[in-house]
Design a protein around this motif. Structure first.
Motif: not given
Length: 392
Positions: A342-351, A362-378
């Protein structure tokens, strides 16, 4: 709360006071839950802490982040549980209890935005607002099998919100599906300042993936494996060195932002917070300053790696939520294991956008995308496209 029943113990048991919202708007028809570190006019702000609650006046003004959603037509239904002072990741509160994870009732819901995640996962609210400092939206989103957004740091105003570590604190969102998350994020954030191109460069962070066990890696491959992506490393100095920068800087922030109140209030320190307070107090100012310089250098490298078009296909946490009755050793180690991802996005301030990807035992497991600053909606739009067909 303003709903009839709370079978998941996710709302604070405050007297029901109605909060005005716009009669129409882009979020009309959606219900909104708000983490109890945000001020809401007519309510006290307890932050999961009896001492804080006792000292809290009734708020006269709603935090601007929550107000934006109300002004867009969302209907407030209550304030939600949080780990004490938002300084944990498990969703368990010694004073007010633990919300029940609707997707896995015998597992932790994740925190600190536990009540907000559970309210959405349990269908008691359509969207919810939380905060994410070290992972407090992303982890519970993964644990509860829902969508979550940690936005670009600084993109959403934090007035009327209890601080923990200001250079990491971010307002976050939960929704049960990506389309609703996009709708809420658009109302909260406004237009992107650096939207992704139609065909972004997908990046596979091999040193994040290496922290997953075989079953988790199999889910990663099932979702992302067919995509054309470049292998990259996001821990150029090694995981341990980067994580040390994170721990020192986040604790340094907390030392200035919340520890003075903790000490002055005389609040009892439960297990977990006691150790984190002690660790923050032991940091020398020179040590914090050096770590902040190292953080800036690290952030510059990751910003350069992503450029304007790069997106990390990233794990969120290393495991599905563990059981409520897990041995104490699990509680002591999992937080650090999770924050090494989790620290990667936090250290850099990325969405970072989290979405359901599969299940383990039987329990959920998620994945994610991390993008450039300001790219949140896209970034949310891209996640919607890539996540089609995934199941919890």
């Amino acid at each position: 709360m303003l709903i009839d029943k709370d079978p998941f113990n996710c709302f604070m048991p405050y007297e029901a006071i109605r909060v005005a919202h716009a009669a129409d708007g882009p979020l009309a028809g959606l219900t909104l839950a708000v983490k109890d570190i945000f001020d809401v006019a007519g309510y006290r702000t307890g932050s999961g802490c009896p001492t804080r609650l006792a000292q809290s006046p009734v708020a006269r003004k709603t935090a601007s982040a929550a107000q934006r959603l109300l002004d867009a037509g969302a209907q407030f239904v209550g304030k939600t549980h949080t780990d004490e002072l938002a300084w944990s990741m498990y969703g368990m509160n010694a004073h007010f209890g633990t919300p029940v994870n609707p997707a896995a009732p015998d597992r932790i819901p994740g925190g600190s935005s536990s009540g907000s995640a559970v309210a959405v996962a349990g269908g008691l609210a359509d969207i919810a607002i939380g905060s994410d400092t070290g992972g407090s939206v992303r982890a519970p989103a993964s644990f509860c099998g829902i969508w979550g957004l940690r936005p670009t740091h600084g993109r959403v105003c934090l007035d009327g919100v209890q601080p923990l570590a200001p250079s990491y604190d971010a307002v976050g969102l939960f929704a049960r599906d990506g389309a609703t998350l996009a709708r809420a994020a658009d109302a909260l954030l406004g237009p992107d300042t650096a939207a992704l191109p139609p065909n972004p460069v997908l990046l596979r962070p091999t040193d994040m993936i290496a922290q997953l066990a075989a079953e988790q890696q199999a889910i990663y491959v099932s979702v992302f494996g067919a995509l054309q992506a470049q292998d990259v490393e996001v821990f150029p100095q090694g995981v341990a060195a980067v994580y040390d920068i994170f721990l020192t800087t986040i604790s340094g922030d907390a030392k200035a932002a919340i520890v003075p109140w903790i000490k002055a209030s005389g609040m009892p320190l439960v297990r977990g917070i006691h150790g984190r307070v002690a660790a923050a107090e032991q940091l020398a100012e020179a040590q914090i300053a050096d770590a902040r310089k190292a953080r800036a250098n690290y952030a510059a490298k990751i910003v350069a790696l992503l450029g304007d078009t790069g997106v990390l296909l990233a794990p969120v946490v290393p495991e599905a939520p563990f059981r409520l009755d897990a041995p104490i050793e699990v509680f002591d180690t999992y937080r650090h294991d999770a924050m090494r991802l989790l620290c990667v996005a936090g250290l850099v301030g990325l969405p970072q956008v989290t979405f359901p990807a599969g299940s383990i035992d039987g329990a959920p497991f998620g994945l994610s995308l991390i993008g450039p600053r300001g790219s949140d909606l896209s970034l949310i739009a891209l996640a919607n496209a890539l996540a089609k067909g995934t199941t919890t």
